[in-house]
Scaffold this motif. Structure first.
Motif, PDB file in Angstrom:
ATOM      1  N   VAL A  14       0.835  -1.201   0.000  1.00 48.83           N
ATOM      2  CA  VAL A  14       0.000   0.000   0.000  1.00 48.83           C
ATOM      3  C   VAL A  14       0.867   1.248   0.000  1.00 48.83           C
ATOM      4  CG1 VAL A  14      -1.773   1.306   1.230  1.00 48.83           C
ATOM      5  CG2 VAL A  14      -1.872  -1.198   1.205  1.00 48.83           C
ATOM      6  N   LEU A  15       0.611   2.120  -0.951  1.00 50.45           N
ATOM      7  CA  LEU A  15       1.217   3.443  -0.938  1.00 50.45           C
ATOM      8  C   LEU A  15       0.335   4.319  -0.059  1.00 50.45           C
ATOM      9  CD1 LEU A  15       1.982   2.143  -3.826  1.00 50.45           C
ATOM     10  CD2 LEU A  15       2.479   4.497  -4.485  1.00 50.45           C
ATOM     11  N   LEU A  16       0.772   4.547   1.168  1.00 51.09           N
ATOM     12  CA  LEU A  16       0.057   5.459   2.049  1.00 51.09           C
ATOM     13  C   LEU A  16       0.429   6.882   1.672  1.00 51.09           C
ATOM     14  CD1 LEU A  16       0.268   3.909   5.615  1.00 51.09           C
ATOM     15  CD2 LEU A  16      -1.769   4.197   4.207  1.00 51.09           C
ATOM     16  N   LEU A  17      -0.578   7.716   1.453  1.00 53.84           N
ATOM     17  CA  LEU A  17      -0.355   9.077   0.983  1.00 53.84           C
ATOM     18  C   LEU A  17      -0.883  10.104   1.981  1.00 53.84           C
ATOM     19  CD1 LEU A  17      -1.617   8.625  -2.697  1.00 53.84           C
ATOM     20  CD2 LEU A  17       0.725   8.338  -1.859  1.00 53.84           C
ATOM     21  N   ARG A  18      -0.275  11.268   1.949  1.00 56.97           N
ATOM     22  CA  ARG A  18      -0.797  12.418   2.673  1.00 56.97           C
ATOM     23  C   ARG A  18      -0.286  13.668   1.977  1.00 56.97           C
ATOM     24  NH1 ARG A  18       2.738  13.181   8.323  1.00 56.97           N
ATOM     25  NH2 ARG A  18       4.607  14.034   7.324  1.00 56.97           N
ATOM     26  N   ASP A  19      -0.842  14.813   2.344  1.00 55.58           N
ATOM     27  CA  ASP A  19      -0.396  16.099   1.812  1.00 55.58           C
ATOM     28  C   ASP A  19       0.212  16.898   2.950  1.00 55.58           C
ATOM     29  OD1 ASP A  19      -1.417  15.585  -0.780  1.00 55.58           O
ATOM     30  OD2 ASP A  19      -3.426  16.077  -0.071  1.00 55.58           O
ATOM     31  N   HIS A  20       1.464  17.279   2.806  1.00 57.94           N
ATOM     32  CA  HIS A  20       2.130  18.059   3.847  1.00 57.94           C
ATOM     33  C   HIS A  20       1.525  19.464   3.875  1.00 57.94           C
ATOM     34  CE1 HIS A  20       5.188  19.885   6.347  1.00 57.94           C
ATOM     35  NE2 HIS A  20       5.786  18.716   6.490  1.00 57.94           N
ATOM     36  N   PRO A  21       1.118  19.941   5.061  1.00 61.28           N
ATOM     37  CA  PRO A  21       0.493  21.272   5.116  1.00 61.28           C
ATOM     38  C   PRO A  21       1.468  22.411   4.820  1.00 61.28           C
ATOM     39  CG  PRO A  21       0.837  20.401   7.325  1.00 61.28           C
ATOM     40  CD  PRO A  21       1.152  19.285   6.383  1.00 61.28           C
ATOM     41  N   GLY A  26       9.535  24.466  -3.511  1.00 59.89           N
ATOM     42  CA  GLY A  26       9.986  23.724  -4.673  1.00 59.89           C
ATOM     43  C   GLY A  26       9.517  22.286  -4.715  1.00 59.89           C
ATOM     44  N   ARG A  27       8.899  21.805  -3.624  1.00 63.88           N
ATOM     45  CA  ARG A  27       8.367  20.451  -3.580  1.00 63.88           C
ATOM     46  C   ARG A  27       6.840  20.501  -3.556  1.00 63.88           C
ATOM     47  NH1 ARG A  27      12.761  17.193  -4.629  1.00 63.88           N
ATOM     48  NH2 ARG A  27      14.420  17.470  -3.088  1.00 63.88           N
ATOM     49  N   SER A  28       6.213  19.469  -4.115  1.00 64.86           N
ATOM     50  CA  SER A  28       4.761  19.372  -4.026  1.00 64.86           C
ATOM     51  C   SER A  28       4.384  18.919  -2.616  1.00 64.86           C
ATOM     52  CB  SER A  28       4.243  18.359  -5.049  1.00 64.86           C
ATOM     53  OG  SER A  28       4.622  17.044  -4.675  1.00 64.86           O
ATOM     54  N   PRO A  29       3.141  19.138  -2.207  1.00 63.06           N
ATOM     55  CA  PRO A  29       2.708  18.678  -0.878  1.00 63.06           C
ATOM     56  C   PRO A  29       2.652  17.159  -0.748  1.00 63.06           C
ATOM     57  CG  PRO A  29       1.235  20.377  -1.739  1.00 63.06           C
ATOM     58  CD  PRO A  29       2.106  19.934  -2.878  1.00 63.06           C
ATOM     59  N   LEU A  30       2.597  16.434  -1.867  1.00 63.92           N
ATOM     60  CA  LEU A  30       2.401  14.990  -1.834  1.00 63.92           C
ATOM     61  C   LEU A  30       3.538  14.286  -1.103  1.00 63.92           C
ATOM     62  CD1 LEU A  30       0.818  12.472  -2.782  1.00 63.92           C
ATOM     63  CD2 LEU A  30       2.238  12.499  -4.855  1.00 63.92           C
ATOM     64  N   GLN A  31       3.162  13.384  -0.197  1.00 65.46           N
ATOM     65  CA  GLN A  31       4.130  12.554   0.503  1.00 65.46           C
ATOM     66  C   GLN A  31       3.647  11.109   0.527  1.00 65.46           C
ATOM     67  OE1 GLN A  31       4.560  14.576   4.383  1.00 65.46           O
ATOM     68  NE2 GLN A  31       6.626  15.144   3.733  1.00 65.46           N
ATOM     69  N   ALA A 181      11.485  -3.164   9.819  1.00 67.98           N
ATOM     70  CA  ALA A 181      12.118  -1.979   9.243  1.00 67.98           C
ATOM     71  C   ALA A 181      12.990  -1.284  10.272  1.00 67.98           C
ATOM     72  CB  ALA A 181      11.062  -1.010   8.711  1.00 67.98           C
ATOM     73  N   VAL A 182      14.099  -0.704   9.798  1.00 70.17           N
ATOM     74  CA  VAL A 182      14.991   0.042  10.682  1.00 70.17           C
ATOM     75  C   VAL A 182      14.710   1.540  10.603  1.00 70.17           C
ATOM     76  CG1 VAL A 182      16.811  -1.684  10.620  1.00 70.17           C
ATOM     77  CG2 VAL A 182      16.783   0.116   8.888  1.00 70.17           C
ATOM     78  N   ASP A 183      13.939   1.927   9.644  1.00 67.19           N
ATOM     79  CA  ASP A 183      13.609   3.342   9.487  1.00 67.19           C
ATOM     80  C   ASP A 183      12.319   3.441   8.681  1.00 67.19           C
ATOM     81  OD1 ASP A 183      14.300   6.285   9.543  1.00 67.19           O
ATOM     82  OD2 ASP A 183      14.281   5.974   7.375  1.00 67.19           O
ATOM     83  N   ALA A 184      11.471   4.394   9.033  1.00 74.73           N
ATOM     84  CA  ALA A 184      10.233   4.609   8.294  1.00 74.73           C
ATOM     85  C   ALA A 184       9.842   6.065   8.438  1.00 74.73           C
ATOM     86  CB  ALA A 184       9.125   3.701   8.815  1.00 74.73           C
ATOM     87  N   GLN A 185       9.515   6.692   7.310  1.00 76.11           N
ATOM     88  CA  GLN A 185       9.151   8.105   7.358  1.00 76.11           C
ATOM     89  C   GLN A 185       8.439   8.509   6.070  1.00 76.11           C
ATOM     90  OE1 GLN A 185      12.629  10.869   6.903  1.00 76.11           O
ATOM     91  NE2 GLN A 185      13.837   8.987   7.020  1.00 76.11           N
ATOM     92  N   TRP A 186       7.925   9.724   6.098  1.00 72.61           N
ATOM     93  CA  TRP A 186       7.246  10.283   4.941  1.00 72.61           C
ATOM     94  C   TRP A 186       8.248  10.922   4.003  1.00 72.61           C
ATOM     95  CZ3 TRP A 186       2.262   9.330   4.001  1.00 72.61           C
ATOM     96  CH2 TRP A 186       1.456   8.933   5.058  1.00 72.61           C
ATOM     97  N   TRP A 187       8.034  10.691   2.700  1.00 77.72           N
ATOM     98  CA  TRP A 187       8.931  11.236   1.691  1.00 77.72           C
ATOM     99  C   TRP A 187       8.123  11.906   0.575  1.00 77.72           C
ATOM    100  CZ3 TRP A 187      14.293  11.039   1.581  1.00 77.72           C
ATOM    101  CH2 TRP A 187      14.909  10.216   2.534  1.00 77.72           C
ATOM    102  N   ASN A 188       8.618  13.025   0.105  1.00 76.36           N
ATOM    103  CA  ASN A 188       8.138  13.538  -1.174  1.00 76.36           C
ATOM    104  C   ASN A 188       8.700  12.601  -2.246  1.00 76.36           C
ATOM    105  OD1 ASN A 188       9.036  15.324  -3.708  1.00 76.36           O
ATOM    106  ND2 ASN A 188       7.157  16.170  -2.854  1.00 76.36           N
ATOM    107  N   PRO A 189       7.903  12.149  -3.208  1.00 81.72           N
ATOM    108  CA  PRO A 189       8.407  11.194  -4.205  1.00 81.72           C
ATOM    109  C   PRO A 189       9.663  11.672  -4.936  1.00 81.72           C
ATOM    110  CG  PRO A 189       6.025  11.318  -4.327  1.00 81.72           C
ATOM    111  CD  PRO A 189       6.459  12.400  -3.377  1.00 81.72           C
ATOM    112  N   ASP A 190       9.707  12.943  -5.307  1.00 79.50           N
ATOM    113  CA  ASP A 190      10.884  13.459  -6.000  1.00 79.50           C
ATOM    114  C   ASP A 190      12.134  13.370  -5.130  1.00 79.50           C
ATOM    115  OD1 ASP A 190       9.866  14.108  -8.516  1.00 79.50           O
ATOM    116  OD2 ASP A 190       9.099  16.032  -7.830  1.00 79.50           O
ATOM    117  N   GLU A 191      11.973  13.670  -3.842  1.00 77.74           N
ATOM    118  CA  GLU A 191      13.117  13.614  -2.938  1.00 77.74           C
ATOM    119  C   GLU A 191      13.624  12.184  -2.795  1.00 77.74           C
ATOM    120  OE1 GLU A 191      14.447  14.899   1.605  1.00 77.74           O
ATOM    121  OE2 GLU A 191      12.347  15.048   0.991  1.00 77.74           O
ATOM    122  N   ALA A 192      12.711  11.227  -2.671  1.00 76.17           N
ATOM    123  CA  ALA A 192      13.119   9.826  -2.570  1.00 76.17           C
ATOM    124  C   ALA A 192      13.857   9.385  -3.831  1.00 76.17           C
ATOM    125  CB  ALA A 192      11.899   8.948  -2.331  1.00 76.17           C
ATOM    126  N   LEU A 193      13.367   9.782  -4.989  1.00 76.33           N
ATOM    127  CA  LEU A 193      14.027   9.417  -6.241  1.00 76.33           C
ATOM    128  C   LEU A 193      15.412  10.055  -6.359  1.00 76.33           C
ATOM    129  CD1 LEU A 193      10.943   9.660  -8.618  1.00 76.33           C
ATOM    130  CD2 LEU A 193      12.211   7.568  -8.066  1.00 76.33           C
TER     131      LEU A 193
END
Length: 266
Positions: A14-21, A26-31, A181-193
């Motif tokens: 599951v791709l869990l999504l949210r919008d950063h307030p 330069g980044r979209s709100p999508l995480q 998992a050793v780490d889990a967090q929210w990422w903007n897709p562009d930043e992860a790429l």
């Protein structure tokens, strides 16, 4: 004589999504929520992935504790029989609950949800038992099919994985309280790429491709809307050596590095 290919095990992610307030300029709100798997895992060790896992024997829908499109509808959407379609959805919701504490069920979250989560993880109770005991129903309507990926032929462990997208319900938070998992967090897709391109993050081909696909959307609502128009066909990459590195070759001939980034995808 070559051995017969390993039969893929059904799985769901599951791709869990949210919008950063307050997104970074330069980044979209999508995480999207990503987890880095422990290095000792038998499959995808050390890789950064979406929450998910294999379908269990108990992942059989209970119509009395199910809301939204039923297994028959999902069968047409995912191109499988109703039993497997229902198991895909049930596994997606269960794994999301186990791995990051987000409960795609309603109406509401029980006050002792952590205990219930621990019971499901330890297999002391089934996910359906937890729903029934708390008067909850699985919210299949919160999920949207995105893709199906099948591990390449020749791999010792193979999975037929249904990819779903879902927005985190209001009032809930995804966490990193999982032993997988050793780490889990929210990422903007562009930043992860970008981290992947810099060899600071390891992604399997399905994860990288999916991040590339959702990176073109500014908000979670746009991703969910787009999911309804996607044609779901199983994607089984092939693997070959190209320029001294392994690459996954997709049906459209796109290539994605299969052994770490080591260069931009063609």
């Amino acid at each position: 004589m070559s051995p017969a290919p390993v039969v893929p095990r059904p799985a769901a992610t599951v791709l869990l999504l949210r919008d950063h307030p307050h997104p970074v300029p330069g980044r979209s709100p999508l995480q999207v929520f990503l987890q880095r798997r422990v290095t000792g895992m038998a499959f995808a060790a050390g890789m950064t992935v979406f929450p998910g896992g294999g379908v269990d024997a108990g992942d059989r829908p209970d119509p009395d504790h199910w809301a939204g499109p039923g297994p028959g509808w999902w069968a047409g959407r995912l191109g499988v029989d109703p039993d497997l379609a229902g198991a895909f959805v049930q596994a997606a919701v269960r794994e999301t609950f186990e791995e990051c504490g987000v409960l795609l069920a309603g109406p509401g979250v029980p006050p002792d949800v952590r205990r219930h989560r621990a019971d499901v993880v330890a297999r002391r109770r089934t996910f359906t038992d937890v729903l029934a005991a708390n008067g909850l129903v699985l919210r299949a309507d919160l999920l949207h099919a995105w893709a199906r990926w099948i591990t390449p032929v020749g791999s010792p462990r193979r999975y037929d994985t249904a990819f779903f997208v879902a927005r985190v319900p209001a009032g809930q938070e995804a966490d990193a309280h999982t032993t997988e998992a050793v780490d889990a967090q929210w990422w903007n897709p562009d930043e992860a790429l970008e981290r992947w391109q810099e060899d600071e993050m390891q992604l399997m081909a399905p994860t990288a491709r999916t991040l590339q696909e959702i990176a073109g959307f500014a908000e979670s609502s746009a991703v969910l809307a787009a999911a309804g128009h996607r044609v779901i066909r199983p994607i089984t990459p092939t693997v070959r050596c190209e320029g001294g590195r392994l690459v996954s070759v997709l049906p459209d001939d796109t290539t994605i590095p299969a052994d770490g980034f080591q260069g931009r995808p063609a």
